[in-house]
Design an enzyme around this catalytic site. Structure first.
Site, PDB file in Angstrom:
ATOM      1  N   ASP A 142       0.668  -1.006  -0.174  1.00  0.00           N
ATOM      2  CA  ASP A 142       0.071  -0.104   0.190  1.00  0.00           C
ATOM      3  C   ASP A 142       0.910   1.304   0.069  1.00  0.00           C
ATOM      4  OD1 ASP A 142      -2.078   1.625   0.077  1.00  0.00           O
ATOM      5  OD2 ASP A 142      -2.033   1.557   2.484  1.00  0.00           O
TER       6      ASP A 142
ATOM      7  N   GLU B 267      -0.053   4.807   0.921  1.00  0.00           N
ATOM      8  CA  GLU B 267      -0.681   5.882   2.089  1.00  0.00           C
ATOM      9  C   GLU B 267      -0.426   5.184   3.468  1.00  0.00           C
ATOM     10  OE1 GLU B 267      -3.693   9.028   0.932  1.00  0.00           O
ATOM     11  OE2 GLU B 267      -3.932   7.669  -0.697  1.00  0.00           O
TER      12      GLU B 267
ATOM     13  N   ASN C 111      -9.133  -1.257   3.528  1.00  0.00           N
ATOM     14  CA  ASN C 111      -9.267  -1.384   2.020  1.00  0.00           C
ATOM     15  C   ASN C 111      -8.128  -2.196   1.691  1.00  0.00           C
ATOM     16  OD1 ASN C 111      -7.484   0.575   2.439  1.00  0.00           O
ATOM     17  ND2 ASN C 111      -7.815   1.586   0.261  1.00  0.00           N
TER      18      ASN C 111
END
Length: 201
Positions: free
Chosen positions: A8, A10, A156
């Site tokens: 990922d 961020e 997510n």
């Protein structure tokens, strides 16, 4: 064959873009991220509505992003990881946001999404490469014979971590820790490096 590392962006390599935008524009409602609202479409529609109400255009957001720096230790972590593994950045951010940050990370490969703007320069919508893009990228790699390890910090990211041969959490919020998931939890980039590179198929 060494596994491909899927990261990922961020919260793992760079600060949360929307939190920085919220702080710079003093619009606190923009501080919410996928750590707070798991439904990405609900979150993005909310953001787009707030931006228009507050008169914040894409160019205003890009000026904020241009001042951002990677998280402390992230550049050396990524350089070290790329010296021993293939690395893909899988993110729900947008190409229209990511350029300045990718430059500061020495241009890693990034898979993310696209923004739509109107004639006045406001964000009017967004286009996903495909729904659940992080998970599907990992599954796609596995379908063509690659082993994968993945790291993320938010709701997510969870389907991506579950789809990988090994998933690792990096500085997750308490809401995720309370789910008591099976993934190892790391707090520093050194711990994350060891968790990603110790996996051998």
């Amino acid at each position: 064959m060494n596994p491909v590392c899927c990261l990922d962006l961020e919260g793992v390599l760079v600060p949360e873009i929307w939190i920085n935008v919220a702080d710079r524009t003093r619009v606190r409602e923009l501080r919410l991220t996928t750590r707070d609202i798991p439904d990405y479409d609900v979150l993005m529609r909310r953001r787009i509505k707030i931006l228009r109400e507050k008169g914040i255009r894409l160019a205003d957001i890009q000026r904020v992003i241009a001042t951002m720096r990677p998280l402390p230790g992230a550049v050396s972590f990524l350089d070290r990881l790329r010296s021993v593994r293939q690395v893909l950045i899988l993110s729900d951010t947008f190409y229209e946001f990511a350029g300045p940050l990718m430059k500061k990370l020495a241009w890693p490969t990034l898979f993310c999404n696209f923004l739509e703007t109107d004639r006045a320069g406001f964000i009017s919508g967004y286009r996903l490469r495909q729904p659940n893009g992080k998970e599907k990228a990992v599954r796609g790699l596995r379908s063509i014979g690659f082993r994968t390890v993945a790291a993320g910090d938010s709701f997510n990211d969870l389907t991506m971590l579950k789809a990988a041969d090994r998933g690792v959490l990096f500085r997750p919020p308490d809401k995720i820790l309370k789910l008591r998931l099976r993934f190892p939890v790391t707090r520093t980039h050194g711990e994350l490096y060891r968790a990603l590179t110790s996996y051998q198929p």
